[in-house]
Design a protein around this motif. Structure first.
Motif, PDB file in Angstrom:
ATOM      1  N   PRO A 199     -27.971 -13.626  -7.463  1.00  0.00           N
ATOM      2  CA  PRO A 199     -27.088 -13.490  -8.626  1.00  0.00           C
ATOM      3  C   PRO A 199     -25.634 -13.174  -8.272  1.00  0.00           C
ATOM      4  O   PRO A 199     -25.121 -12.102  -8.576  1.00  0.00           O
ATOM      5  N   HIS A 200     -24.958 -14.143  -7.631  1.00  0.00           N
ATOM      6  CA  HIS A 200     -23.565 -13.955  -7.203  1.00  0.00           C
ATOM      7  C   HIS A 200     -23.446 -12.661  -6.399  1.00  0.00           C
ATOM      8  O   HIS A 200     -22.569 -11.832  -6.628  1.00  0.00           O
ATOM      9  N   ASN A 201     -24.357 -12.522  -5.445  1.00  0.00           N
ATOM     10  CA  ASN A 201     -24.538 -11.265  -4.728  1.00  0.00           C
ATOM     11  C   ASN A 201     -24.076 -11.321  -3.283  1.00  0.00           C
ATOM     12  O   ASN A 201     -24.074 -10.309  -2.592  1.00  0.00           O
ATOM     13  N   ALA A 202     -23.669 -12.499  -2.811  1.00  0.00           N
ATOM     14  CA  ALA A 202     -23.271 -12.620  -1.407  1.00  0.00           C
ATOM     15  C   ALA A 202     -22.076 -11.733  -1.081  1.00  0.00           C
ATOM     16  O   ALA A 202     -21.898 -11.310   0.067  1.00  0.00           O
ATOM     17  N   GLY A 203     -21.270 -11.440  -2.082  1.00  0.00           N
ATOM     18  CA  GLY A 203     -20.080 -10.622  -1.849  1.00  0.00           C
ATOM     19  C   GLY A 203     -20.348  -9.139  -1.755  1.00  0.00           C
ATOM     20  O   GLY A 203     -19.452  -8.359  -1.428  1.00  0.00           O
ATOM     21  N   HIS A 204     -21.588  -8.722  -2.028  1.00  0.00           N
ATOM     22  CA  HIS A 204     -21.855  -7.286  -2.009  1.00  0.00           C
ATOM     23  C   HIS A 204     -21.905  -6.747  -0.591  1.00  0.00           C
ATOM     24  O   HIS A 204     -22.557  -7.302   0.292  1.00  0.00           O
ATOM     25  N   THR A 205     -21.197  -5.672  -0.357  1.00  0.00           N
ATOM     26  CA  THR A 205     -21.219  -4.967   0.921  1.00  0.00           C
ATOM     27  C   THR A 205     -20.762  -3.532   0.686  1.00  0.00           C
ATOM     28  O   THR A 205     -19.833  -3.298  -0.101  1.00  0.00           O
ATOM     29  N   PRO A 206     -21.376  -2.568   1.350  1.00  0.00           N
ATOM     30  CA  PRO A 206     -20.904  -1.184   1.223  1.00  0.00           C
ATOM     31  C   PRO A 206     -19.528  -0.968   1.839  1.00  0.00           C
ATOM     32  O   PRO A 206     -18.907   0.079   1.623  1.00  0.00           O
ATOM     33  N   GLU A 207     -19.047  -1.952   2.588  1.00  0.00           N
ATOM     34  CA  GLU A 207     -17.734  -1.838   3.236  1.00  0.00           C
ATOM     35  C   GLU A 207     -16.606  -2.420   2.382  1.00  0.00           C
ATOM     36  O   GLU A 207     -15.455  -2.431   2.820  1.00  0.00           O
ATOM     37  N   TYR A 208     -16.918  -2.889   1.182  1.00  0.00           N
ATOM     38  CA  TYR A 208     -15.938  -3.621   0.377  1.00  0.00           C
ATOM     39  C   TYR A 208     -14.657  -2.813   0.152  1.00  0.00           C
ATOM     40  O   TYR A 208     -13.545  -3.264   0.442  1.00  0.00           O
ATOM     41  N   TYR A 209     -14.812  -1.617  -0.408  1.00  0.00           N
ATOM     42  CA  TYR A 209     -13.620  -0.833  -0.750  1.00  0.00           C
ATOM     43  C   TYR A 209     -12.834  -0.415   0.490  1.00  0.00           C
ATOM     44  O   TYR A 209     -11.600  -0.342   0.459  1.00  0.00           O
ATOM     45  N   ASP A 210     -13.536  -0.129   1.601  1.00  0.00           N
ATOM     46  CA  ASP A 210     -12.819   0.267   2.812  1.00  0.00           C
ATOM     47  C   ASP A 210     -11.984  -0.883   3.358  1.00  0.00           C
ATOM     48  O   ASP A 210     -10.819  -0.690   3.743  1.00  0.00           O
ATOM     49  N   ARG A 211     -12.567  -2.081   3.395  1.00  0.00           N
ATOM     50  CA  ARG A 211     -11.803  -3.227   3.896  1.00  0.00           C
ATOM     51  C   ARG A 211     -10.631  -3.546   2.974  1.00  0.00           C
ATOM     52  O   ARG A 211      -9.540  -3.887   3.422  1.00  0.00           O
ATOM     53  N   LEU A 212     -10.871  -3.454   1.681  1.00  0.00           N
ATOM     54  CA  LEU A 212      -9.811  -3.722   0.720  1.00  0.00           C
ATOM     55  C   LEU A 212      -8.702  -2.691   0.834  1.00  0.00           C
ATOM     56  O   LEU A 212      -7.511  -3.021   0.788  1.00  0.00           O
ATOM     57  N   ALA A 213      -9.082  -1.424   1.007  1.00  0.00           N
ATOM     58  CA  ALA A 213      -8.090  -0.355   1.134  1.00  0.00           C
ATOM     59  C   ALA A 213      -7.212  -0.546   2.364  1.00  0.00           C
ATOM     60  O   ALA A 213      -6.026  -0.194   2.349  1.00  0.00           O
ATOM     61  N   ASP A 214      -7.779  -1.104   3.438  1.00  0.00           N
ATOM     62  CA  ASP A 214      -6.964  -1.383   4.629  1.00  0.00           C
ATOM     63  C   ASP A 214      -5.818  -2.337   4.286  1.00  0.00           C
ATOM     64  O   ASP A 214      -4.668  -2.130   4.702  1.00  0.00           O
ATOM     65  N   ILE A 215      -6.134  -3.381   3.534  1.00  0.00           N
ATOM     66  CA  ILE A 215      -5.123  -4.374   3.160  1.00  0.00           C
ATOM     67  C   ILE A 215      -4.078  -3.760   2.233  1.00  0.00           C
ATOM     68  O   ILE A 215      -2.863  -3.914   2.427  1.00  0.00           O
ATOM     69  N   VAL A 216      -4.554  -3.055   1.214  1.00  0.00           N
ATOM     70  CA  VAL A 216      -3.652  -2.501   0.202  1.00  0.00           C
ATOM     71  C   VAL A 216      -2.748  -1.428   0.798  1.00  0.00           C
ATOM     72  O   VAL A 216      -1.544  -1.370   0.506  1.00  0.00           O
ATOM     73  N   ALA A 217      -3.306  -0.579   1.648  1.00  0.00           N
ATOM     74  CA  ALA A 217      -2.500   0.474   2.261  1.00  0.00           C
ATOM     75  C   ALA A 217      -1.414  -0.106   3.161  1.00  0.00           C
ATOM     76  O   ALA A 217      -0.266   0.349   3.149  1.00  0.00           O
ATOM     77  N   GLU A 218      -1.764  -1.132   3.926  1.00  0.00           N
ATOM     78  CA  GLU A 218      -0.763  -1.767   4.785  1.00  0.00           C
ATOM     79  C   GLU A 218       0.332  -2.409   3.941  1.00  0.00           C
ATOM     80  O   GLU A 218       1.530  -2.314   4.279  1.00  0.00           O
ATOM     81  N   ASN A 219      -0.040  -3.037   2.850  1.00  0.00           N
ATOM     82  CA  ASN A 219       0.968  -3.649   1.990  1.00  0.00           C
ATOM     83  C   ASN A 219       1.855  -2.601   1.329  1.00  0.00           C
ATOM     84  O   ASN A 219       3.051  -2.835   1.113  1.00  0.00           O
ATOM     85  N   ASP A 236       4.982  11.749 -12.817  1.00  0.00           N
ATOM     86  CA  ASP A 236       5.796  10.675 -12.266  1.00  0.00           C
ATOM     87  C   ASP A 236       4.907   9.480 -11.931  1.00  0.00           C
ATOM     88  O   ASP A 236       3.698   9.609 -11.793  1.00  0.00           O
ATOM     89  N   ALA A 237       5.541   8.312 -11.801  1.00  0.00           N
ATOM     90  CA  ALA A 237       4.783   7.119 -11.447  1.00  0.00           C
ATOM     91  C   ALA A 237       4.177   7.296 -10.063  1.00  0.00           C
ATOM     92  O   ALA A 237       4.863   7.704  -9.124  1.00  0.00           O
ATOM     93  N   PRO A 238       2.882   6.995  -9.896  1.00  0.00           N
ATOM     94  CA  PRO A 238       2.262   7.130  -8.572  1.00  0.00           C
ATOM     95  C   PRO A 238       2.750   6.033  -7.639  1.00  0.00           C
ATOM     96  O   PRO A 238       3.248   4.996  -8.074  1.00  0.00           O
ATOM     97  N   ASP A 239       2.588   6.263  -6.356  1.00  0.00           N
ATOM     98  CA  ASP A 239       2.913   5.224  -5.379  1.00  0.00           C
ATOM     99  C   ASP A 239       1.948   4.053  -5.498  1.00  0.00           C
ATOM    100  O   ASP A 239       2.332   2.900  -5.302  1.00  0.00           O
ATOM    101  N   VAL A 240       0.692   4.373  -5.797  1.00  0.00           N
ATOM    102  CA  VAL A 240      -0.324   3.341  -6.022  1.00  0.00           C
ATOM    103  C   VAL A 240      -1.123   3.736  -7.259  1.00  0.00           C
ATOM    104  O   VAL A 240      -1.647   4.843  -7.337  1.00  0.00           O
ATOM    105  N   ASP A 251       7.136   0.017   1.114  1.00  0.00           N
ATOM    106  CA  ASP A 251       8.008   1.176   1.335  1.00  0.00           C
ATOM    107  C   ASP A 251       9.227   0.785   2.153  1.00  0.00           C
ATOM    108  O   ASP A 251      10.349   1.259   1.912  1.00  0.00           O
ATOM    109  N   GLU A 252       8.993  -0.077   3.158  1.00  0.00           N
ATOM    110  CA  GLU A 252      10.068  -0.430   4.080  1.00  0.00           C
ATOM    111  C   GLU A 252      11.040  -1.449   3.495  1.00  0.00           C
ATOM    112  O   GLU A 252      12.254  -1.366   3.729  1.00  0.00           O
TER     113      GLU A 252
END
Length: 323
Positions: free
Chosen positions: A284-304, A4-8, A309-310
């Motif tokens: 080399p376009h490296n200012a955006g690198h952080t080990p927290e990237y996916y966790d912070r992004l997941a917070d936004i995506v999960a809330e959305n 079945d289609a996943p929720d995400v 759902d609602e």
């Protein structure tokens, strides 16, 4: 992959050399009652996206979008969305969100580090260390300087917050100065006001999106107006700065130096003169690198996803860029 289609649905392209599996796992941790599938091959992407309503990833090519029969939301995993087929997404009625806010802490720290690099002239110290040369050199203080931040989005605001303890005067530049901001002054892109700010600026931080207004914003005239003791810090996009004008300004000592995390062209060719200046710091376009990237992004995506759902496609999502 589930039948079945996943929720995400998470697409396969990662970023910053970090496995995309970590992003999928971070979303699963935040949505334990949802199905979160990771498509690891092109074939899996084409199959899984056909019925998926909520998809997230770094990019979405038009060919893959054409296979997405049920797509309601695409959660872009980058803050910038100019690489997406936005016209096609708009025609399909797809809501697009971005990763705005994810980069605030790391890029804010990068900018402060770049400013201190030039304030205390660490590049001179590094050069003398390589030569094993114990010889004093002059440095300056950040306190009392004027820092102009072009762009007062999440990144620009994070920069300003981190500058507060240093006792600097700050000028913010934004399209709608009437909104105010976390700086001592807020101005728009009006020629006279912007030129006046440049003339008073010791450190110019570019943290703006690339638009028709900002493309080539820092040209020859701007660099002349900035003055010989000023430093340019660009963590926005390379074309915000006229590269030829910057090279000419550096050769003529019109500015004190530049810290460039982005360039035009990018990647910077090996033979480009910007590599040769001792008062230019290049990352080399490296200012955006952080080990927290996916966790912070997941917070936004999960809330959305919870909001989706609602309320379904009409949900009030965070970081909407389209429609």
């Amino acid at each position: 992959m589930s039948d079945d289609a996943p929720d995400v649905l998470v697409l396969r392209t990662g970023t910053h050399g970090t496995p995309i599996e970590q992003y999928a796992d971070a979303i699963r941790d935040r949505l334990p009652d949802h199905t979160v599938d990771l498509a690891r091959t092109p074939a899996e992407e084409r199959e899984a996206i056909e019925n998926a309503r909520f998809v997230t990833g770094m990019t979405l090519e038009e060919e893959l979008l054409a296979a997405a029969d049920s797509l309601d939301v695409f959660a872009c995993a980058y803050a910038g969305t100019g690489h997406l087929p936005l016209a096609a997404l708009e025609d399909r009625g797809v809501t697009v969100t971005n990763a705005s806010g994810v980069h605030g802490p790391n890029i804010g720290e990068h900018v402060v580090g770049a400013i201190l690099h030039f304030t205390r002239r660490f590049h001179v110290g590094e050069r003398r260390q390589r030569r094993r040369e114990w010889r004093h050199y002059k440095a300056t203080e950040l306190q009392g300087s004027t820092v102009t931040v072009v762009g007062l989005g999440a990144i620009g605001q994070a920069v300003c917050t981190r500058l507060e303890p240093f006792g600097v005067d700050t000028i913010g530049v934004r399209y709608t100065p009437e909104k105010g901001g976390p700086t001592d002054e807020v101005i728009g892109f009006d020629d006279a006001a912007f030129d006046d700010a440049l003339a008073r600026t010791d450190y110019l931080v570019l943290a703006c999106p690339l638009t028709e207004t900002t493309r080539g914003l820092i040209d020859r005239e701007a660099l002349v107006t900035m003055g010989p003791e000023s430093v340019l810090v660009n963590i926005a996009r390379g074309p915000v700065v006229d590269t030829d004008a910057l090279v000419a300004a550096l050769r003529s000592n019109r500015i004190r130096g530049a810290s460039l995390d982005v360039t035009d062209p990018e990647p910077l060719p090996e033979e480009h003169p910007l590599w040769t200046f001792e008062n230019v710091q290049i990352t080399p376009h490296n200012a955006g690198h952080t080990p927290e990237y996916y966790d912070r992004l997941a917070d936004i995506v999960a809330e959305n996803r919870r909001r989706f759902d609602e309320s379904g496609p009409d949900a009030a999502l965070e970081n909407v860029v389209l429609p």
